[in-house]
Write a protein that holds these residues in place. Structure first.
Motif, short mmCIF file in Angstrom:
data_model
loop_
_atom_site.label_atom_id
_atom_site.label_comp_id
_atom_site.label_asym_id
_atom_site.label_seq_id
_atom_site.Cartn_x
_atom_site.Cartn_y
_atom_site.Cartn_z
N THR A 1 0.82 -1.22 0.00
CA THR A 1 0.00 0.00 0.00
C THR A 1 0.86 1.27 0.00
O THR A 1 0.39 2.34 0.39
N PHE B 1 -0.86 4.72 1.42
CA PHE B 1 -2.27 4.98 1.10
C PHE B 1 -3.19 4.32 2.12
O PHE B 1 -2.95 3.18 2.52
N VAL B 2 -4.24 5.05 2.49
CA VAL B 2 -5.31 4.44 3.28
C VAL B 2 -6.56 4.32 2.39
O VAL B 2 -6.69 5.04 1.40
N GLY B 3 -7.45 3.40 2.77
CA GLY B 3 -8.59 3.07 1.92
C GLY B 3 -9.67 4.14 1.90
O GLY B 3 -9.82 4.93 2.84
N GLY B 4 -10.42 4.15 0.80
CA GLY B 4 -11.55 5.07 0.65
C GLY B 4 -11.47 5.81 -0.66
O GLY B 4 -10.46 6.41 -0.99
N GLY B 5 -12.58 5.70 -1.44
CA GLY B 5 -12.54 6.40 -2.73
C GLY B 5 -13.90 6.49 -3.35
O GLY B 5 -14.91 6.34 -2.71
#
Lengths: 64, 267
Positions: A29, A60-64
């Protein structure tokens, strides 16, 4: 060694992999730049860091 | 005498009335707006008047759309935006809103990629509507964007992005917007572009979940080709879900960075 603009305690035989482990980051990530060069994920285990290196790690962290 | 009709400048004879002008320029118009106000009475046109004629339900011509954007943005900016080719990787909360903002400002060509369909749970933050549930996101986004700008050039890819197809899908693109969900997908896309596509810039996002203050969301320049929007830390978890406001703020940070890059700003 510089990591993300700050002084970081360099250790002998430190690779990108061991640095990521120390920072508790998942190698899948991140984007890693050493002295402004992007390093391939496949090379993280064999890429030995020098105490003069400047490392930029984008995690990177999740969410989009 | 100089007047503006439907955002275009004309030189007309001094004796014109509003209705004469309507008969000449748009006889089927069912609404006349004179200097920003709906006008139902005939009157004599004055120097500098701005008249908009609306035929309800009728789409403006391509020429009219260009005139509207040039009037708002200037022809220099409009030409730069119209020439730009921008890729959007992922059409969820980020991508569906980035696509809308870029369409509205008149980006010439968008290359969209997503493999997913619109689900009911998407509606809390993504730019889709009830009637689009079950549609491919590429098709639903295309429909929405063409409602905003009917002459936008669109290339859609209904596929899962990975290192094997990123180069091909975004080969003609100036800037890629990373709008994916999972952190390893984000990293894979950004790594691939920086490593293999030396002419391409990428505007990515990280840290946009929850309802923490808006003011921690920023655009950061990592290097000449990589920009990251978000707060860098707010990830999706059991007690931190994705919500429309912060997703929208981050998406518009991304869109604004794309706009700035097209117009030669490097920060």
């Amino acid at each position: 060694m510089i990591v993300n603009g700050k002084d970081f305690n360099w250790k002998k035989d430190m690779t990108i992999n061991t640095l990521l482990e120390e920072l508790c980051l998942d190698l899948n990530t991140v984007v890693v730049e050493v002295n402004q060069v992007i390093i391939d994920k496949d090379k993280y285990a064999e890429f030995y860091l020098d105490k003069k290196d400047s490392v930029e790690i984008i995690s990177f962290v999740g969410g989009g | 005498m100089i007047i503006t009709v439907n955002e275009k400048t004309y030189c007309v004879d001094r004796s014109y009335t509003l209705y004469q002008l309507k008969n000449e320029y748009q006889p089927l118009a069912d609404m006349l707006i004179l200097n920003g106000r709906v006008t139902k009475q005939d009157c004599i046109i004055q120097e500098g008047d701005r008249i908009v004629m609306i035929s309800k339900g009728e789409s403006p011509s391509e020429d009219q759309m260009s005139s509207l954007l040039i009037h708002r943005h200037s022809s220099q900016i409009h030409n730069s935006l119209n020439k730009a080719v921008i890729g959007i990787a992922g059409l969820g909360g980020l991508g569906s809103h980035v696509a809308a903002a870029l369409t509205r400002i008149g980006i010439g060509t968008l290359v969209l990629c997503d493999y997913d369909v619109v689900e009911p749970s998407n509606l809390n933050r993504q730019n889709y509507f009830i009637h689009q549930i079950g549609m491919k996101k590429t098709i639903a986004t295309q429909d929405n964007l063409l409602q905003m700008h009917p002459y936008l050039k669109l290339i859609t890819h209904d596929t899962y992005l990975n290192s094997a197809n990123i180069g091909q899908i975004f080969k003609d693109v100036d800037i890629v917007v990373e709008a994916l969900d999972l952190p390893f997908c984000k990293a894979e896309l950004v790594n691939y572009i920086l490593k293999h596509m030396h002419e391409t810039k990428v505007v990515a996002a990280s840290g946009l979940a929850g309802y923490d203050t808006s003011n921690t969301i920023m655009t950061r320049k990592v290097n000449e080709r990589l920009f990251i929007c978000g707060d860098g830390v707010s990830k999706v978890s059991q007690d931190c879900c994705l919500m429309a406001p912060r997703v929208g703020i981050t998406a518009n940070h991304q869109a604004n960075m794309v706009l700035r890059l097209i117009l030669g700003k490097q920060e």
